[in-house]
Write a protein that holds these residues in place. Structure first.
Motif, short mmCIF file in Angstrom:
data_model
loop_
_atom_site.label_atom_id
_atom_site.label_comp_id
_atom_site.label_asym_id
_atom_site.label_seq_id
_atom_site.Cartn_x
_atom_site.Cartn_y
_atom_site.Cartn_z
N ASP A 40 0.76 -1.19 -0.08
CA ASP A 40 0.05 -0.13 -0.05
C ASP A 40 0.84 1.21 0.09
OD1 ASP A 40 -2.47 -1.51 0.19
OD2 ASP A 40 -2.65 -1.53 2.33
N LYS A 41 0.34 2.38 -0.32
CA LYS A 41 0.92 3.74 -0.39
C LYS A 41 0.54 4.32 0.76
CE LYS A 41 -0.25 6.69 -3.66
NZ LYS A 41 -0.36 7.34 -4.88
N VAL A 42 1.35 5.27 1.41
CA VAL A 42 1.19 5.73 2.55
C VAL A 42 1.21 7.26 2.44
CG1 VAL A 42 1.35 6.37 5.13
CG2 VAL A 42 1.81 3.97 4.39
N GLN A 43 0.16 8.15 2.36
CA GLN A 43 0.38 9.46 1.66
C GLN A 43 -0.14 10.43 3.06
OE1 GLN A 43 -2.47 10.73 -1.50
NE2 GLN A 43 -1.00 12.35 -1.99
N LEU A 44 0.89 11.25 3.54
CA LEU A 44 0.57 12.08 4.62
C LEU A 44 0.57 13.52 3.99
CD1 LEU A 44 3.04 10.47 7.12
CD2 LEU A 44 0.49 10.18 6.92
N ILE A 45 -0.45 13.89 3.79
CA ILE A 45 -0.63 15.39 3.40
C ILE A 45 -0.09 16.39 4.02
CG2 ILE A 45 -2.30 17.06 2.53
CD1 ILE A 45 -2.78 14.74 1.00
N GLY A 46 0.90 17.08 3.22
CA GLY A 46 1.78 18.22 3.98
C GLY A 46 3.08 17.79 4.39
N PHE A 47 3.42 16.23 4.39
CA PHE A 47 4.55 15.59 4.87
C PHE A 47 5.33 14.97 3.54
CE2 PHE A 47 7.02 12.08 6.77
CZ PHE A 47 8.04 13.14 7.39
N GLY A 48 4.43 13.85 3.10
CA GLY A 48 5.02 13.36 1.81
C GLY A 48 4.48 11.82 1.69
N THR A 49 4.84 11.10 0.72
CA THR A 49 4.24 9.91 0.52
C THR A 49 5.21 8.88 0.57
OG1 THR A 49 2.72 10.91 -0.99
CG2 THR A 49 3.02 8.49 -1.56
N PHE A 50 5.16 7.64 1.10
CA PHE A 50 5.95 6.53 1.25
C PHE A 50 5.20 5.62 0.19
CE2 PHE A 50 6.40 8.36 5.44
CZ PHE A 50 7.65 8.30 5.67
N SER A 51 5.98 4.86 -0.66
CA SER A 51 5.49 3.86 -1.31
C SER A 51 6.69 2.80 -1.76
CB SER A 51 5.15 4.42 -2.78
OG SER A 51 6.07 5.12 -3.52
N ILE A 52 6.15 1.53 -2.21
CA ILE A 52 7.13 0.56 -2.69
C ILE A 52 7.37 0.47 -4.16
CG2 ILE A 52 7.36 -2.00 -2.88
CD1 ILE A 52 7.55 -1.12 0.01
N VAL A 53 8.59 0.59 -4.62
CA VAL A 53 8.86 0.61 -5.95
C VAL A 53 9.85 -0.70 -6.18
CG1 VAL A 53 8.92 3.10 -6.24
CG2 VAL A 53 11.07 1.71 -5.60
N GLU A 54 9.57 -1.17 -7.40
CA GLU A 54 10.34 -2.44 -7.81
C GLU A 54 11.28 -1.91 -8.69
OE1 GLU A 54 8.70 -6.02 -8.80
OE2 GLU A 54 6.81 -5.81 -7.92
N LYS A 55 12.75 -2.33 -8.08
CA LYS A 55 13.92 -2.13 -9.03
C LYS A 55 14.39 -3.29 -9.91
CE LYS A 55 15.62 1.40 -6.40
NZ LYS A 55 16.62 2.38 -6.59
N PRO A 56 14.45 -3.15 -11.13
CA PRO A 56 14.61 -4.09 -12.06
C PRO A 56 16.06 -4.89 -11.96
CG PRO A 56 14.86 -2.16 -13.14
CD PRO A 56 14.49 -1.98 -11.78
N GLU A 57 16.11 -5.96 -12.21
CA GLU A 57 17.60 -6.68 -12.41
C GLU A 57 18.50 -5.98 -13.04
OE1 GLU A 57 18.88 -10.45 -14.78
OE2 GLU A 57 18.14 -11.15 -12.72
N ARG A 58 19.74 -5.77 -12.73
CA ARG A 58 20.73 -5.10 -13.17
C ARG A 58 22.21 -5.55 -13.33
NH1 ARG A 58 23.36 -1.02 -9.74
NH2 ARG A 58 22.45 -1.28 -7.81
N GLN A 59 23.17 -4.76 -14.07
CA GLN A 59 24.49 -5.53 -14.17
C GLN A 59 25.11 -4.49 -13.42
OE1 GLN A 59 25.86 -8.21 -15.68
NE2 GLN A 59 23.68 -8.65 -16.14
N GLY A 60 26.22 -5.00 -12.54
CA GLY A 60 26.99 -4.44 -11.59
C GLY A 60 28.46 -4.75 -11.67
#
Length: 87
Positions: A40-60
């Protein structure tokens, strides 16, 4: 500011004792963590938004051996501050 200092600020500004302020902060953080664990996304008006994002596989590159490695896909927490936060 660390957690203890934040608890002291909450107690002073909300006219609570430190035990109640700590309980309120712990409950808030636990609720945010639970929501994020449920994607779920947590939106606190006037403060900010916490959310989950998916990072794809990558080369390092392994900095010690210079060998190419594959970094696995993963989920991470993203925070987007509200406009004007920190001003």
């Amino acid at each position: 500011m660390n957690k203890t200092e934040l608890i002291n600020e909450i107690a002073a500004k909300a006219n609570l004792n430190k035990v109640d302020a700590k309980a309120a902060l712990d409950a808030t953080l636990e609720s945010i963590a639970q929501a994020l664990a449920n994607d779920d996304k947590v939106q606190l008006i006037g403060f900010g938004t916490f959310s989950i994002v998916e990072k794809p596989e990558r080369q390092g590159i392994n900095p010690q051996t210079k060998e190419k490695i594959t970094i696995a896909a993963r989920k991470t927490v993203k925070f987007k501050p509200a406009d004007g936060l920190g001003k």
